[in-house]
Design an enzyme around this catalytic site. Structure first.
Site, PDB file in Angstrom:
ATOM      1  N   GLY A  89     -27.757 -11.035 -31.554  1.00 57.98           N
ATOM      2  CA  GLY A  89     -27.376 -12.274 -32.244  1.00 57.98           C
ATOM      3  C   GLY A  89     -25.972 -12.764 -31.964  1.00 57.98           C
ATOM      4  O   GLY A  89     -25.702 -13.959 -32.025  1.00 57.98           O
ATOM      5  N   ASP A 116     -23.357 -12.125 -35.738  1.00 57.16           N
ATOM      6  CA  ASP A 116     -23.756 -13.515 -35.918  1.00 57.16           C
ATOM      7  C   ASP A 116     -23.626 -13.975 -37.369  1.00 57.16           C
ATOM      8  O   ASP A 116     -23.085 -15.030 -37.656  1.00 57.16           O
ATOM      9  CB  ASP A 116     -25.191 -13.758 -35.391  1.00 57.16           C
ATOM     10  CG  ASP A 116     -26.229 -12.775 -35.929  1.00 57.16           C
ATOM     11  OD1 ASP A 116     -25.885 -11.884 -36.745  1.00 57.16           O
ATOM     12  OD2 ASP A 116     -27.405 -12.886 -35.534  1.00 57.16           O
ATOM     13  N   PHE A 125     -32.478 -20.258 -43.887  1.00 57.70           N
ATOM     14  CA  PHE A 125     -32.726 -19.538 -42.645  1.00 57.70           C
ATOM     15  C   PHE A 125     -32.334 -20.415 -41.466  1.00 57.70           C
ATOM     16  O   PHE A 125     -32.901 -21.478 -41.262  1.00 57.70           O
ATOM     17  CB  PHE A 125     -34.176 -19.076 -42.534  1.00 57.70           C
ATOM     18  CG  PHE A 125     -34.318 -18.041 -41.469  1.00 57.70           C
ATOM     19  CD1 PHE A 125     -33.978 -16.718 -41.729  1.00 57.70           C
ATOM     20  CD2 PHE A 125     -34.726 -18.384 -40.189  1.00 57.70           C
ATOM     21  CE1 PHE A 125     -34.053 -15.748 -40.731  1.00 57.70           C
ATOM     22  CE2 PHE A 125     -34.812 -17.425 -39.182  1.00 57.70           C
ATOM     23  CZ  PHE A 125     -34.472 -16.106 -39.468  1.00 57.70           C
ATOM     24  N   VAL A 126     -31.351 -19.952 -40.692  1.00 55.71           N
ATOM     25  CA  VAL A 126     -30.806 -20.754 -39.602  1.00 55.71           C
ATOM     26  C   VAL A 126     -31.080 -20.099 -38.248  1.00 55.71           C
ATOM     27  O   VAL A 126     -31.240 -18.889 -38.162  1.00 55.71           O
ATOM     28  CB  VAL A 126     -29.291 -20.980 -39.776  1.00 55.71           C
ATOM     29  CG1 VAL A 126     -29.016 -21.808 -41.012  1.00 55.71           C
ATOM     30  CG2 VAL A 126     -28.527 -19.657 -39.828  1.00 55.71           C
ATOM     31  N   ARG A 154     -32.593 -18.558 -29.674  1.00 50.82           N
ATOM     32  CA  ARG A 154     -31.224 -18.059 -29.461  1.00 50.82           C
ATOM     33  C   ARG A 154     -30.439 -18.969 -28.518  1.00 50.82           C
ATOM     34  O   ARG A 154     -29.216 -19.053 -28.599  1.00 50.82           O
ATOM     35  CB  ARG A 154     -31.255 -16.653 -28.852  1.00 50.82           C
ATOM     36  CG  ARG A 154     -31.793 -15.569 -29.779  1.00 50.82           C
ATOM     37  CD  ARG A 154     -31.403 -14.197 -29.252  1.00 50.82           C
ATOM     38  NE  ARG A 154     -32.163 -13.108 -29.842  1.00 50.82           N
ATOM     39  CZ  ARG A 154     -31.870 -12.503 -30.995  1.00 50.82           C
ATOM     40  NH1 ARG A 154     -30.833 -12.903 -31.694  1.00 50.82           N
ATOM     41  NH2 ARG A 154     -32.614 -11.507 -31.445  1.00 50.82           N
ATOM     42  N   ASP A 198     -25.504 -11.624 -44.139  1.00 53.04           N
ATOM     43  CA  ASP A 198     -26.553 -12.051 -45.077  1.00 53.04           C
ATOM     44  C   ASP A 198     -26.580 -11.056 -46.235  1.00 53.04           C
ATOM     45  O   ASP A 198     -25.776 -11.136 -47.155  1.00 53.04           O
ATOM     46  CB  ASP A 198     -27.879 -12.152 -44.316  1.00 53.04           C
ATOM     47  CG  ASP A 198     -29.022 -12.694 -45.154  1.00 53.04           C
ATOM     48  OD1 ASP A 198     -28.767 -13.207 -46.257  1.00 53.04           O
ATOM     49  OD2 ASP A 198     -30.185 -12.608 -44.716  1.00 53.04           O
ATOM     50  N   ASP A 232     -31.839 -16.009 -34.049  1.00 58.54           N
ATOM     51  CA  ASP A 232     -33.244 -16.169 -33.678  1.00 58.54           C
ATOM     52  C   ASP A 232     -34.163 -16.198 -34.887  1.00 58.54           C
ATOM     53  O   ASP A 232     -33.804 -15.764 -35.988  1.00 58.54           O
ATOM     54  CB  ASP A 232     -33.680 -14.983 -32.799  1.00 58.54           C
ATOM     55  CG  ASP A 232     -33.832 -13.697 -33.612  1.00 58.54           C
ATOM     56  OD1 ASP A 232     -32.843 -13.286 -34.249  1.00 58.54           O
ATOM     57  OD2 ASP A 232     -34.946 -13.137 -33.650  1.00 58.54           O
TER      58      ASP A 232
HETATM   59  P1  IMP Z   1     -28.089  -8.554 -43.139  1.00 60.42           P
HETATM   60  O1  IMP Z   1     -29.140  -8.990 -44.111  1.00 60.42           O
HETATM   61  O2  IMP Z   1     -26.693  -8.979 -43.562  1.00 60.42           O
HETATM   62  O3  IMP Z   1     -28.188  -7.069 -42.857  1.00 60.42           O
HETATM   63  O4  IMP Z   1     -28.384  -9.330 -41.778  1.00 60.42           O
HETATM   64  C1  IMP Z   1     -29.105  -8.708 -40.764  1.00 60.42           C
HETATM   65  C2  IMP Z   1     -29.395  -9.566 -39.589  1.00 60.42           C
HETATM   66  O5  IMP Z   1     -30.395 -10.463 -39.989  1.00 60.42           O
HETATM   67  C3  IMP Z   1     -28.308 -10.453 -39.002  1.00 60.42           C
HETATM   68  O6  IMP Z   1     -27.478  -9.797 -38.070  1.00 60.42           O
HETATM   69  C4  IMP Z   1     -29.154 -11.485 -38.301  1.00 60.42           C
HETATM   70  O7  IMP Z   1     -29.549 -11.009 -37.036  1.00 60.42           O
HETATM   71  C5  IMP Z   1     -30.357 -11.589 -39.204  1.00 60.42           C
HETATM   72  N1  IMP Z   1     -30.281 -12.781 -40.065  1.00 60.42           N
HETATM   73  C6  IMP Z   1     -29.888 -12.872 -41.358  1.00 60.42           C
HETATM   74  N2  IMP Z   1     -29.963 -14.139 -41.795  1.00 60.42           N
HETATM   75  C7  IMP Z   1     -30.429 -14.861 -40.740  1.00 60.42           C
HETATM   76  C8  IMP Z   1     -30.731 -16.255 -40.544  1.00 60.42           C
HETATM   77  O8  IMP Z   1     -30.567 -17.127 -41.412  1.00 60.42           O
HETATM   78  N3  IMP Z   1     -31.186 -16.593 -39.313  1.00 60.42           N
HETATM   79  C9  IMP Z   1     -31.370 -15.698 -38.297  1.00 60.42           C
HETATM   80  N4  IMP Z   1     -31.097 -14.402 -38.427  1.00 60.42           N
HETATM   81  C10 IMP Z   1     -30.628 -13.994 -39.649  1.00 60.42           C
HETATM   82 MG    MG Z   2     -28.452  -9.844 -35.531  1.00 60.10          MG
END
Ligand code: IMP
Ligand code: MG
Length: 181
Positions: A43, A99, A152-153, A165, A102, A159
């Protein structure tokens, strides 16, 4: 591909001018320090490439690959490392580039692993995007490109099921496509 996007959040030019400012901040912080950038694949690829070319410091670059998503739009909560060893970061100042922040689970797991196994001098986090929401674990990003809502972006490295991507901008994926691809 463009037809799948509901609205554009950040155009390519907006992203690049924000990166100018972010790179300047990072350059000031790490001038004269032994810096290793760890990019989180896949990402962060576009973000990392554009950001690092704006940082005129003698840094080292390494990548790590993790899986936490497994195809849906919600984190599964389990973070798997796709390599057996982590980069050598002993006594180095580490800047993790990802990237998006979340739930925080991915970056928390990466920080913890690097801290325990890598013994770096310091660890900071730089993300292109930070979702404004409650995290599932307490993790802070020190450098943030843009704050966004809980949507969701995709694009500019991000991706949905490995697609989008290569879009040059960040946008919100049309809602009806989630689950339909
Ligand atoms: P986490 O939930 O902070 O562990 O995020 C994990 C991974 O989920 C990120 O590195 C992204 O690859 C993916 N991700 C989270 N939110 C989004 C989104 O809105 N779009 C695309 N990928 C996302
Ligand atoms: Mg990622």
């Amino acid at each position: 591909m463009q037809d799948d996007i509901e609205k554009t959040l950040f155009h390519a030019t907006t992203i690049l001018s924000r990166l100018d400012a972010l790179a300047q901040e990072i350059t000031e912080e790490y001038r004269g320090k032994e810096l290793t950038v760890i990019a989180v694949l896949n990402g962060s690829l576009m973000f990392m490439a554009d950001l690092l070319r704006r940082i005129p410091l003698p840094l080292k670059l390494d990548c790590i690959s993790v899986a936490s998503y497994h195809g849906g739009t919600e984190s599964t909560g389990k973070v798997t490392f796709n390599q057996l060893t982590i980069p050598d970061v002993a006594d180095r100042h580490v800047l993790i580039v990802d990237d998006i922040l979340d739930s925080g689970l991915t970056l928390d797991a990466i920080c913890e692993k690097l801290r325990v196994e890598g013994k770096p001098r310091s660890i900071k986090i730089c993300v292109l995007l930070r979702k404004i929401k409650a995290r599932r674990v307490p993790v802070e990003a020190h450098y943030v490109g843009f704050d966004i809502g809980d949507e969701f972006v995709v694009g500019y490295g991000l991706d949905y099921q490995e697609r989008y991507r290569n879009l040059p901008f960040v946008g919100v994926l049309r809602h009806e496509l989630i689950g339909a691809l």
